[in-house]
Design a protein around this motif. Structure first.
Motif, PDB file in Angstrom:
ATOM      1  N   HIS A 168       1.295   5.396   0.525  1.00 24.84           N
ATOM      2  CA  HIS A 168       0.778   6.507   1.321  1.00 24.84           C
ATOM      3  C   HIS A 168       1.531   7.755   0.876  1.00 24.84           C
ATOM      4  O   HIS A 168       2.764   7.770   0.899  1.00 24.84           O
TER       5      HIS A 168
ATOM      6  N   PHE B 182       0.523   8.230  10.986  1.00 23.89           N
ATOM      7  CA  PHE B 182       1.002   7.109  10.182  1.00 23.89           C
ATOM      8  C   PHE B 182       2.352   6.617  10.709  1.00 23.89           C
ATOM      9  O   PHE B 182       2.567   5.411  10.888  1.00 23.89           O
TER      10      PHE B 182
ATOM     11  N   GLU C 205       0.840  -1.202   0.000  1.00 29.06           N
ATOM     12  CA  GLU C 205       0.000   0.000   0.000  1.00 29.06           C
ATOM     13  C   GLU C 205       0.876   1.253   0.000  1.00 29.06           C
ATOM     14  O   GLU C 205       1.861   1.334   0.734  1.00 29.06           O
TER      15      GLU C 205
ATOM     16  N   ASP D 234      -1.568  13.777   9.793  1.00 27.67           N
ATOM     17  CA  ASP D 234      -1.779  12.452   9.188  1.00 27.67           C
ATOM     18  C   ASP D 234      -0.464  11.687   9.099  1.00 27.67           C
ATOM     19  O   ASP D 234      -0.410  10.486   9.389  1.00 27.67           O
TER      20      ASP D 234
END
Length: 73
Positions: A32, A50, A30, A46
């Motif tokens: 980001h 994370f 994934e 954010d």
């Protein structure tokens, strides 16, 4: 979580802006992407959230550039 990371900033020496941070979770593939961390408070929060879940950071020039820039800015 184990993450590949790369940042793009406005200079090599004494950058003042982080344009983009790209992270890839190597366990899930994934991606980001966090943009304008020095100007966008929500994106900065954010990224911090994370990063709290990361157990291993992997990156080119991570120790000499990326982490010091992220820490300073």
């Amino acid at each position: 979580m184990k993450v590949l990371i790369d940042i793009e900033a406005n200079a090599l020496n004494n950058p003042t802006k982080i344009w983009c941070v790209v992270c890839k979770d190597i366990e899930t593939n994934e991606m980001h992407i966090f943009r304008n961390l020095t100007e966008d408070e929500d994106n900065r929060k954010d990224f911090i959230r994370f990063s709290e879940g990361v157990s291993l950071w992997i990156g080119h020039n991570l120790i000499e550039y990326d982490l010091p820039v992220l820490t300073r800015l």
